[in-house]
Each structure stands twice: as C-alpha cells, then as structure tokens.
Design an enzyme around this catalytic site. Structure first.
Site, PDB file in Angstrom:
ATOM      1  N   ASP A  68     -35.995 -93.850 -31.969  1.00 48.31           N
ATOM      2  CA  ASP A  68     -36.997 -93.427 -30.993  1.00 48.31           C
ATOM      3  C   ASP A  68     -38.136 -92.685 -31.656  1.00 48.31           C
ATOM      4  O   ASP A  68     -39.287 -92.730 -31.185  1.00 48.31           O
ATOM      5  CB  ASP A  68     -36.348 -92.535 -29.926  1.00 48.31           C
ATOM      6  CG  ASP A  68     -35.489 -93.342 -28.956  1.00 48.31           C
ATOM      7  OD1 ASP A  68     -34.710 -92.743 -28.202  1.00 48.31           O
ATOM      8  OD2 ASP A  68     -35.614 -94.588 -28.971  1.00 48.31           O
ATOM      9  N   GLU A 112     -57.660 -97.206 -10.727  1.00 44.08           N
ATOM     10  CA  GLU A 112     -57.367 -97.335 -12.149  1.00 44.08           C
ATOM     11  C   GLU A 112     -56.520 -98.572 -12.393  1.00 44.08           C
ATOM     12  O   GLU A 112     -55.819 -99.052 -11.492  1.00 44.08           O
ATOM     13  CB  GLU A 112     -56.607 -96.105 -12.645  1.00 44.08           C
ATOM     14  CG  GLU A 112     -57.474 -94.862 -12.781  1.00 44.08           C
ATOM     15  CD  GLU A 112     -58.268 -94.867 -14.079  1.00 44.08           C
ATOM     16  OE1 GLU A 112     -57.787 -94.310 -15.073  1.00 44.08           O
ATOM     17  OE2 GLU A 112     -59.364 -95.445 -14.081  1.00 44.08           O
TER      18      GLU A 112
END
Lengths: 264, 379
Positions: free
Chosen positions: B229, B272
């Site tokens: 990660d 958006e």
C-alpha cells in the site's frame, strides 16, 4: 556468538594468506573448523575480481555448470551444503551485491530519508501557512503625516491593531523630562534614549501592566494615566507610579521627508 | 511481555493492522481501500487549514478564497490540494467500488461491508456537493440552486421544505453558513463510518482475486501489505503532485472563478466531473419527480446487490459471461459521465436514456440472473 564466529572465520582466512603470527593459536582451531575456502578461487580469478583475501563473494558458493545442460539429480543430492550447483542456463539470480540484507537495508534506508524529508516539507508548509499573510504584512507599516499635529498636542494612530501615541512636545516639556533623575524611575531610561527626534515622542499606547489604553493628558506626571489599575506615565511615557512594570514601548520608526514618519 | 501484546489500544492496532491475516494473493486493486482512507485524512487536514482563512459570509467568501490563494503562505497549495484531493478521492473510491462489483466482494457474508460502503459513498457525495458551494462562484451558487430545488418534487410540502433547507426564500447567507457547518462536520462522520467499514470487513477478512478460501494461506498485513500500500500511495502522491503543481484548474469549471450572481445564470450548469454520471441519469428522465426517484433508485440498486444477486463464485475468472458484460457496464459509466457534461439535445437525450436502461438492467436484471444461472449450473 556472531562476533566470535566472524572472528574465527577472519582468522581462518588470514591464516591462508598470512603467517601464523597474525592469528596465533588458530592452528588448533583449524583442525576443528571445516575447510571453507576450496575451489571458489578459480572463479574469482577467472572473472577478474580483485583477489581480496579478506572477503568472499556469493558467487564463490556457486559453480558454473559444465558442458551438459542437465544436472543429474544424484549429483545434486550428493553435493555438500556449501557447494550448491546451479544450472546457469535455467536459473537467474540476483546480481552479486544486490542480494541479501545489506543491500535491502540500504534501499529501505534511502527510502526512509526521502519519506522523512517529504513529511518535514508537508509539516513545514502547513505550519508556515499559519503565519502572517501578505496583506497583514502589508499593513504592518504605517505612514503618518505630522504636519497636522500642533505643538503640545497628542494624537493616536492605529498601527498593527494597536494604538500609538504621537506627542509633539514643547521645549519646556523636553527639558522637564531630561531633568528627571534615573533613581526615581522604576524602569530607568533616559528620555534621549527613547526618542529619535526629542520633539516627537512616539510610544505604543498599551499599558505594560495588563494592556489597557492609558488616557492622554491625565495623571500626576504630565503624561498618561491608565484607568484600569492606576498607572501614571510621564511626558516621556515612563512609568512613575502604579503597578505597571515597564515604560511604554517605543516602536521602530524613522522620519521621512515632508514631515512624515513611518512606523514599523 | 511486548507492549503491543500487553496494552489494550496497541493490542487492537496490532491485531487489525499488524498481524492481521490477509490472503496472500491480493492484487493492486485491493490497495484502493487504504488509499481512500489516507485521502480522507488529507482532505480533513487541508480542510482544517483552509477553515483558518475562509470566511463563510456571502459578501466575503469569494474574496477570502482569493486572499487564501494570493496572500497566505502556501495557500495556493492547500487550496488546490483540497479541491483536487476531492477529485482524487472520488477516483479512488469509484475504483474501490468497481473492484467490489468485479470480484463480488459485497456478497455473503460481507453484506454489512458493502452497505456501509454505499452509505459512505452517499455521505461523500453530499459533503463534496456542499463543499463546492463554499467558494461562492457562479457554478457553486447555481449548482446549489438546481440541486436543492430538486426537493420541490416532494408533494404538498416540497416548497416549504426547500425554504427550510435554504433558511430563506432563495440561496443566500443562511444557506452558505449552514453548508459551511455541515461541510466541516460530515467528514468526521465519514471517518467514523470508515472505521466501522473496516471493522465489518475484519469480521470475516478480505476476499481475494480468485474467490477461493484462503484461510490456509494468509500472511500478516503488517509489513507485506503495508509496504504494498505504501508503493501504491507513493504513486498516488506522484499523480496528486502532478495535478496540483502542473494543471490544478483542469478538473474545475472556469465559471466558478466568477463571483456568484443571483441574477445571471451561466449557460451550462454542470456539476464537478465525479457527479456527471448521476447528473446524466437525472436529466435523461423527462419527468422531474421520476428523475429524483431514479437517483434514489441508483443507490437503492447498489445497496440491494448482496441480496438480489447471490454470487457463489468470487472471481470473474470463473464467470466468463459476467466478466465480458462487466466491461460493458464500465463503458456505460464512462459514456454517462461524458453525457452529463453535454448539452441536452435529442441525440444526447436518447443516448442518456439508453445508458440509464443499461445501467439498471445490469444491476437489477443481469447480475441477479447470472448469479441464479451460475448456481443452477453449479448444481
């Protein structure tokens, strides 16, 4: 344990390349330790590595396969543990120097230096964003035109959100302030040290006790009087009576041409 | 005894983040979850920094944002990090949801994980919408007007409810002030829900790309997937930095750089980009009330997935029909996003309706049917 083992190995190695004097007493040890340094040297010399008696390379443990492609299983099962024969044509391995923990640790440490500097950058950007913005800094200097101030008059201007008293003093007032002996003062300062031009006294109008704004032309010393706790300041803004510890602060200022002064 | 085996709080952290048994075969699409959590953290930090300089009053909001951009040290970086961070947050969360659909991560027994995830998505959408209103540009004002007016579809009390939402008879200072308050509060609710989302997941553990039982081949989350990660995070930060420092206005709308004017509506009101697919679905329904109901249906059909399509096989590797049609669904989402930004013309209207039908057909007809078919064939 690891130290003792590595010292023993070092002595063993030095013994092969140096006389008994460098590692006394190891001859007896040698009879106990297995022989670790055979048959690897050929590869070192062949590949042209510097023949350094004190270190080995991982490739020492590996022998390139002989002409045959297939290594017999019985050959593999009979080989001692440190003579592992890999078939070079079917296997790849890490380049010498990039296998093992030292290399991995170096890479990880390099990464950690980068993470540390990235975190430092983010923290600093965030903290610095709290400091004064450009518009606040622009308001940090104030130009005052003194031509409108009459002799004997005190005006108050706002500078950096605080009041600043500008008093145009008469010659008698200046002389009176110069005549005050330093022994009478709680915070001893000469009047001449508190002004650039003795005619104009410019001080920050915040009482040094707890921060109220003193009243001009009041008090017993021809200066200011702070109504909150009864501090009296004189005509040079010095504390004479009352609980305030210091004289009124003198800000940084300089006079410009045309009768103007710039504070801050 | 070691501290992380002795102290309760550290024990909890060690159990769930340190030694947590994770399937060994997770691929890169399992990184989106932790990346979303970190982006939420970034949004909260940049948001708190922004709140130090923003003024939530209709007369000062726009100017305060300009002050932040121009006067405050590193203000431009903080503002762009927050605005583009929202876009990145949605990108990562959408990829996370798509992973869930692809690998049927939400199917039994992880229904709670899936449902809490959809609720998180809903809260994110509300928070982002409110946040966009705060700069008080033209698009902020008119987008807010359009979407809050949707509440008028409620029969009888619709208009009263809208006035109540607005705190007045039009969008004005009361609306802005309450939006500021909500925008500050909801992310902390989001953070709490995210912890719940992870806790629900940890009841049964992660799924894996093969959909098989990996109980016997797990490794600890601790160094392995934390490192994986971390690599994903580094790449994400690179993308983030490129957007912020090289093209920070690309994802925004230039109309939002004009101060809000209640008397002049811009020619094309678009939300958006991350809302465009929902906007396209809304606009493709000619009836206002049905359009709003359809939006509700979108999220309802997401929530009921674990219950209507009971998938027995966890990986599309073994569900070839689903695997092909899944990409049709993804393409449909892209087309919907594009349509949301287009003018309403007969052609785009038709396309929108077609794509909406495909959307619902996939979620409500195809997936349940395929799940049923596979169960049938398994037996």
């Amino acid at each position: 344990m690891a130290l003792r083992r590595s010292l023993a190995l070092l002595c063993n190695r030095m013994l092969h390349f140096a006389p008994e004097a460098s590692c006394p007493g190891t001859m007896s040890l040698l009879k106990v330790l297995p022989d670790q340094n055979v048959s690897g040297n050929d590869i070192n010399q062949q590949s042209g590595f510097a023949s350094n008696p004190l270190r080995t390379f991982a490739s020492n443990a590996v022998q390139t396969a002989t002409k045959t492609d297939i290594v017999s299983a019985s050959q593999l099962s009979m080989s001692p543990t440190n003579k592992i024969m890999y078939n070079e044509f079917n296997h790849t391995r890490f380049a010498p120097g990039t296998e093992g923990r030292p290399f991995a640790y170096f890479v990880q440490t390099g990464g950690r230096f980068l993470y540390a500097s990235a975190i430092r950058l983010v923290v600093l950007k965030a903290l610095v964003s709290l400091s004064a913005a450009a518009d606040t800094l622009a308001m940090s200097s104030l130009e005052v035109d003194l031509s409108s101030v009459e002799e004997g008059q005190t005006i108050t201007v706002k500078w950096r959100g605080k009041p600043v008293f500008i008093k145009y003093r008469t010659d008698e007032e200046i002389a009176a302030q110069a005549a005050v002996s330093l022994g009478d003062l709680k915070d001893a300062q000469k009047d001449v040290d508190r002004v650039v031009d003795p005619k104009y006294l410019i001080v920050i109008g915040v009482c040094t006790h707890l921060g109220c704004v003193p009243i001009a032309g009041a008090g017993n010393y021809n200066g200011w009087f702070c109504p909150c706790h009864g501090s009296h300041y004189d005509g040079s803004g010095r504390i004479r009576e009352g609980p305030a510890p210091y004289n009124l602060e003198v800000p940084e200022y300089k006079f410009l041409e045309g009768g103007k002064v710039i504070i801050g | 005894m070691r501290s992380h085996n002795k102290i309760q709080v550290l024990k909890l952290l060690n159990q769930h983040l340190g030694v947590y048994p994770t399937p060994i075969n997770l691929n890169w699409s399992w990184s989106w979850g932790s990346l979303s959590g970190l982006l939420l953290g970034s949004q909260i930090v940049t948001g708190i920094l922004l709140a130090m300089h923003y003024t939530g009053h209709v007369d000062h909001a726009f100017a305060s944002v300009q002050h932040l951009m121009v006067d405050v040290p590193s203000g431009m970086i903080i503002r762009y990090a927050h605005a583009n961070g929202a876009s990145l947050f949605f990108t990562v969360v959408y990829l996370h949801v798509l992973r869930g659909l692809y690998y049927s991560s939400g199917s039994q027994p992880r229904e709670i994980v899936w449902i809490s995830g959809v609720i998180i998505l809903l809260l994110m959408i509300i928070t982002a919408f409110i946040g966009y209103v705060l700069p008080w540009g033209q698009m902020s004002f008119w987008g807010a007007t359009v979407i809050t007016s949707l509440a008028t579809v409620i029969p009888v009390v619709g208009k009263q409810i809208v006035y109540w939402l607005w705190g007045g008879f039009s969008i004005d200072h009361p609306t802005l002030n309450r939006f500021y308050s909500f925008h500050y509060t909801l992310p902390f609710l989001l953070a709490g829900l995210s912890i719940f989302h992870i806790a629900a997941l940890h009841q049964y553990g992660s799924t894996n790309p093969l959909g098989i039982n990996t109980q016997g081949s797990t490794i600890q989350f601790g160094m392995y997937f934390a490192s994986k990660d971390l690599v994903a995070l580094l790449i994400l930060m690179l993308v983030f930095a490129i957007i912020i420092f090289f093209s920070p206005e690309y994802l925004g709308h230039p109309d939002n750089l004009i101060p809000a004017n209640p008397y002049s509506t811009p020619q094309h009101i678009v939300p958006e980009w991350y809302f465009l697919w929902v906007y396209a679905i809304l606009r493709s329904i000619p009836n206002k009330a049905m359009g709003v109901i359809t939006i509700g249906l979108v999220f309802a059909s997401l929530i009921v997935q674990p219950f209507v399509s009971v998938v027995q096989i966890g990986s599309p590797k073994f569900r070839l029909i689903f695997e092909r049609l899944y990409w049709v669904f993804v393409a449909d989402l892209f087309i919907l996003t594009w349509l949301g930004g287009q003018e309403i013309m007969p052609a785009t209207m038709l396309m929108g309706q077609l794509c909406t039908i495909i959307f619902f057909a996939f979620l409500l007809i195809l997936l349940p049917f395929l799940a049923w078919l596979e169960t049938l064939l398994l037996i």
